[in-house]
Write a protein that holds these residues in place. Sequence first.
Motif, PDB file in Angstrom:
ATOM      1  N   ALA A 248      45.749  75.402  39.258  1.00 49.54           N
ATOM      2  CA  ALA A 248      45.336  74.029  38.965  1.00 49.54           C
ATOM      3  C   ALA A 248      44.205  74.011  37.944  1.00 49.54           C
ATOM      4  CB  ALA A 248      44.911  73.328  40.248  1.00 49.54           C
ATOM      5  N   ALA A 249      43.236  74.894  38.116  1.00 50.06           N
ATOM      6  CA  ALA A 249      42.119  74.962  37.170  1.00 50.06           C
ATOM      7  C   ALA A 249      42.615  75.306  35.773  1.00 50.06           C
ATOM      8  CB  ALA A 249      41.100  75.994  37.650  1.00 50.06           C
ATOM      9  N   GLN A 250      43.576  76.235  35.695  1.00 46.69           N
ATOM     10  CA  GLN A 250      44.130  76.614  34.397  1.00 46.69           C
ATOM     11  C   GLN A 250      44.818  75.432  33.717  1.00 46.69           C
ATOM     12  OE1 GLN A 250      47.865  77.414  34.086  1.00 46.69           O
ATOM     13  NE2 GLN A 250      47.484  77.371  31.876  1.00 46.69           N
ATOM     14  N   LEU A 251      45.551  74.631  34.487  1.00 49.08           N
ATOM     15  CA  LEU A 251      46.221  73.457  33.928  1.00 49.08           C
ATOM     16  C   LEU A 251      45.209  72.420  33.459  1.00 49.08           C
ATOM     17  CD1 LEU A 251      49.149  73.034  36.497  1.00 49.08           C
ATOM     18  CD2 LEU A 251      49.334  73.767  34.114  1.00 49.08           C
ATOM     19  N   LEU A 252      44.128  72.263  34.211  1.00 43.40           N
ATOM     20  CA  LEU A 252      43.097  71.303  33.812  1.00 43.40           C
ATOM     21  C   LEU A 252      42.440  71.695  32.493  1.00 43.40           C
ATOM     22  CD1 LEU A 252      41.373  70.715  37.280  1.00 43.40           C
ATOM     23  CD2 LEU A 252      42.676  69.010  35.981  1.00 43.40           C
ATOM     24  N   LEU A 253      42.266  73.003  32.296  1.00 39.53           N
ATOM     25  CA  LEU A 253      41.549  73.472  31.118  1.00 39.53           C
ATOM     26  C   LEU A 253      42.425  73.612  29.880  1.00 39.53           C
ATOM     27  CD1 LEU A 253      39.233  76.244  32.645  1.00 39.53           C
ATOM     28  CD2 LEU A 253      38.732  73.825  32.256  1.00 39.53           C
ATOM     29  N   THR A 254      43.711  73.796  30.069  1.00 36.51           N
ATOM     30  CA  THR A 254      44.560  74.139  28.920  1.00 36.51           C
ATOM     31  C   THR A 254      45.666  73.126  28.637  1.00 36.51           C
ATOM     32  OG1 THR A 254      46.022  75.510  30.307  1.00 36.51           O
ATOM     33  CG2 THR A 254      44.134  76.596  29.272  1.00 36.51           C
ATOM     34  N   THR A 255      45.757  72.056  29.423  1.00 42.07           N
ATOM     35  CA  THR A 255      46.771  71.029  29.177  1.00 42.07           C
ATOM     36  C   THR A 255      46.131  69.651  29.243  1.00 42.07           C
ATOM     37  OG1 THR A 255      47.457  70.547  31.475  1.00 42.07           O
ATOM     38  CG2 THR A 255      48.400  72.517  30.420  1.00 42.07           C
ATOM     39  N   ASP A 256      46.909  68.648  28.855  1.00 34.78           N
ATOM     40  CA  ASP A 256      46.464  67.260  28.951  1.00 34.78           C
ATOM     41  C   ASP A 256      47.151  66.530  30.106  1.00 34.78           C
ATOM     42  OD1 ASP A 256      44.728  67.355  26.721  1.00 34.78           O
ATOM     43  OD2 ASP A 256      46.442  67.179  25.362  1.00 34.78           O
ATOM     44  N   LEU A 257      47.671  67.269  31.064  1.00 39.17           N
ATOM     45  CA  LEU A 257      48.312  66.658  32.227  1.00 39.17           C
ATOM     46  C   LEU A 257      47.323  65.790  32.992  1.00 39.17           C
ATOM     47  CD1 LEU A 257      50.343  69.685  33.680  1.00 39.17           C
ATOM     48  CD2 LEU A 257      51.256  67.706  32.455  1.00 39.17           C
ATOM     49  N   THR A 258      47.827  64.696  33.559  1.00 44.12           N
ATOM     50  CA  THR A 258      46.978  63.858  34.400  1.00 44.12           C
ATOM     51  C   THR A 258      46.642  64.591  35.695  1.00 44.12           C
ATOM     52  OG1 THR A 258      48.842  62.841  35.557  1.00 44.12           O
ATOM     53  CG2 THR A 258      48.133  61.811  33.477  1.00 44.12           C
ATOM     54  N   ILE A 259      45.636  64.108  36.391  1.00 45.32           N
ATOM     55  CA  ILE A 259      45.254  64.701  37.676  1.00 45.32           C
ATOM     56  C   ILE A 259      46.432  64.637  38.643  1.00 45.32           C
ATOM     57  CG2 ILE A 259      43.676  64.586  39.632  1.00 45.32           C
ATOM     58  CD1 ILE A 259      42.378  65.472  37.008  1.00 45.32           C
ATOM     59  N   ARG A 260      47.173  63.557  38.604  1.00 44.18           N
ATOM     60  CA  ARG A 260      48.347  63.431  39.473  1.00 44.18           C
ATOM     61  C   ARG A 260      49.383  64.515  39.160  1.00 44.18           C
ATOM     62  NH1 ARG A 260      50.655  59.633  42.668  1.00 44.18           N
ATOM     63  NH2 ARG A 260      48.990  58.143  42.179  1.00 44.18           N
ATOM     64  N   ASP A 261      49.625  64.745  37.860  1.00 45.18           N
ATOM     65  CA  ASP A 261      50.609  65.758  37.469  1.00 45.18           C
ATOM     66  C   ASP A 261      50.140  67.172  37.825  1.00 45.18           C
ATOM     67  OD1 ASP A 261      52.377  63.882  36.503  1.00 45.18           O
ATOM     68  OD2 ASP A 261      51.658  64.006  34.436  1.00 45.18           O
ATOM     69  N   VAL A 262      48.845  67.417  37.677  1.00 41.88           N
ATOM     70  CA  VAL A 262      48.296  68.724  38.060  1.00 41.88           C
ATOM     71  C   VAL A 262      48.433  68.913  39.567  1.00 41.88           C
ATOM     72  CG1 VAL A 262      46.203  70.135  38.206  1.00 41.88           C
ATOM     73  CG2 VAL A 262      46.705  68.856  36.105  1.00 41.88           C
ATOM     74  N   ALA A 263      48.142  67.877  40.320  1.00 41.53           N
ATOM     75  CA  ALA A 263      48.276  67.950  41.779  1.00 41.53           C
ATOM     76  C   ALA A 263      49.714  68.267  42.173  1.00 41.53           C
ATOM     77  CB  ALA A 263      47.839  66.627  42.406  1.00 41.53           C
ATOM     78  N   ASN A 264      50.652  67.620  41.517  1.00 41.70           N
ATOM     79  CA  ASN A 264      52.062  67.858  41.805  1.00 41.70           C
ATOM     80  C   ASN A 264      52.469  69.293  41.433  1.00 41.70           C
ATOM     81  OD1 ASN A 264      54.817  66.838  42.509  1.00 41.70           O
ATOM     82  ND2 ASN A 264      55.198  67.316  40.355  1.00 41.70           N
ATOM     83  N   ALA A 265      52.008  69.763  40.276  1.00 42.13           N
ATOM     84  CA  ALA A 265      52.332  71.119  39.841  1.00 42.13           C
ATOM     85  C   ALA A 265      51.762  72.176  40.778  1.00 42.13           C
ATOM     86  CB  ALA A 265      51.813  71.347  38.422  1.00 42.13           C
ATOM     87  N   ALA A 266      50.622  71.878  41.389  1.00 41.02           N
ATOM     88  CA  ALA A 266      49.981  72.820  42.308  1.00 41.02           C
ATOM     89  C   ALA A 266      50.535  72.712  43.723  1.00 41.02           C
ATOM     90  CB  ALA A 266      48.473  72.607  42.312  1.00 41.02           C
ATOM     91  N   GLY A 267      51.464  71.785  43.935  1.00 42.61           N
ATOM     92  CA  GLY A 267      52.122  71.698  45.235  1.00 42.61           C
ATOM     93  C   GLY A 267      51.475  70.756  46.229  1.00 42.61           C
ATOM     94  N   PHE A 268      50.661  69.789  45.751  1.00 44.90           N
ATOM     95  CA  PHE A 268      50.019  68.836  46.649  1.00 44.90           C
ATOM     96  C   PHE A 268      50.807  67.527  46.683  1.00 44.90           C
ATOM     97  CE2 PHE A 268      46.657  71.817  45.789  1.00 44.90           C
ATOM     98  CZ  PHE A 268      45.954  71.873  46.991  1.00 44.90           C
ATOM     99  N   SER A 269      50.872  66.935  47.850  1.00 42.91           N
ATOM    100  CA  SER A 269      51.678  65.722  48.018  1.00 42.91           C
ATOM    101  C   SER A 269      51.021  64.491  47.406  1.00 42.91           C
ATOM    102  CB  SER A 269      51.957  65.467  49.505  1.00 42.91           C
ATOM    103  OG  SER A 269      50.736  65.364  50.226  1.00 42.91           O
ATOM    104  N   THR A 270      49.695  64.467  47.347  1.00 42.28           N
ATOM    105  CA  THR A 270      48.983  63.320  46.767  1.00 42.28           C
ATOM    106  C   THR A 270      47.810  63.806  45.931  1.00 42.28           C
ATOM    107  OG1 THR A 270      47.410  63.053  48.599  1.00 42.28           O
ATOM    108  CG2 THR A 270      49.551  61.928  48.800  1.00 42.28           C
ATOM    109  N   PRO A 271      47.406  63.030  44.919  1.00 37.01           N
ATOM    110  CA  PRO A 271      46.218  63.395  44.130  1.00 37.01           C
ATOM    111  C   PRO A 271      44.962  63.455  44.991  1.00 37.01           C
ATOM    112  CG  PRO A 271      47.488  61.692  43.014  1.00 37.01           C
ATOM    113  CD  PRO A 271      48.068  61.827  44.388  1.00 37.01           C
ATOM    114  N   GLU A 272      44.901  62.613  46.040  1.00 33.35           N
ATOM    115  CA  GLU A 272      43.723  62.589  46.910  1.00 33.35           C
ATOM    116  C   GLU A 272      43.559  63.919  47.649  1.00 33.35           C
ATOM    117  OE1 GLU A 272      44.898  58.722  45.670  1.00 33.35           O
ATOM    118  OE2 GLU A 272      46.060  60.216  46.824  1.00 33.35           O
ATOM    119  N   ARG A 273      44.672  64.438  48.187  1.00 38.29           N
ATOM    120  CA  ARG A 273      44.600  65.722  48.884  1.00 38.29           C
ATOM    121  C   ARG A 273      44.233  66.845  47.936  1.00 38.29           C
ATOM    122  NH1 ARG A 273      49.552  66.085  53.303  1.00 38.29           N
ATOM    123  NH2 ARG A 273      48.852  64.359  54.630  1.00 38.29           N
ATOM    124  N   PHE A 274      44.790  66.773  46.735  1.00 34.47           N
ATOM    125  CA  PHE A 274      44.464  67.782  45.736  1.00 34.47           C
ATOM    126  C   PHE A 274      42.985  67.729  45.375  1.00 34.47           C
ATOM    127  CE2 PHE A 274      43.873  68.321  41.057  1.00 34.47           C
ATOM    128  CZ  PHE A 274      43.862  69.708  41.049  1.00 34.47           C
TER     129      PHE A 274
END
Length: 299
Positions: A248-274
Amino acid sequence: MNLPPIDIEDMDIKLNLDHLVLNVLYVKFGYFHQTMPKHSHSHGSYELHYIPSGKGLLIADGQHYSLTPGTLFVTGPEVEHEQIPDETDPMAEYCVFFEVVFGPLQLQPNHRDLSREGLLSEWLLNTPFWIGPDQENMMSLFEMLAREVSLKHIGYHQMATNILELIVTRSIRHYHQGPNVLNAPVKTLNDSRLVIIENTFLYNYQSITLKQLADKIGLSTRQTERTVQKQYGMSFQDKKWQARMGAAAQLLLTTDLTIRDVANAAGFSTPERFSHSFKKYYNQSPSKYRSEHRVNDLK
């Protein structure tokens, strides 16, 4: 630059290094067109990297290092690292992944004879991370290795073993000189299972369960839990959490994905849980972490 390919797995290659035996799990060559996510290796595991062409960025334990042709680096146990290629000139890499097996003396890291500090094996065990320019003509060795593996002439297994011993020895010489005394090989316990475990936490961290990993490596869940604890010094769940947070940290630093998309990519059901899990791990919210640590370029 036309570079010969290497892809060695399951060749049962054992390298002698003083009182140690190094069990080579794989040797590969490839080009980086995407970021290699942040990860670390288990106890006793090392990766030797050589960059023959292209450019990129290495982040190891939070420090940034430029990768250019001729760069050599070694990442040992528990060294968190990721590699980010330059999109305009993607880097190539030779990679040797091996597991340290203690030889006949069964020396453990915290019980080593300090009088043996001049040995190559001691410098390897005491240096979990090293990076610098090639000063031992490593490229010629990798080219020789590629030819042996591709042609597979009689005796190629012995030749590949000899060349890999030279590669490891010359790599360690970069940071300290020492003798190269050979001992008889010892069979390791994990072999391909260790590769499966490493790759599982690197690529299937989102949803892997202990039972699924146990099935993959052919052990019971209790044996698998003990194996993960032994290799990484943490439980399966903690290692999975570390892998998810690192990705997740790598995606935050190297992509423009939204927090929701990063949460989904990392396997979290909601952005809040992530966000809750991420803040617990890094002591920062995902958005603050991105704004403070973002890698803007590879220069």
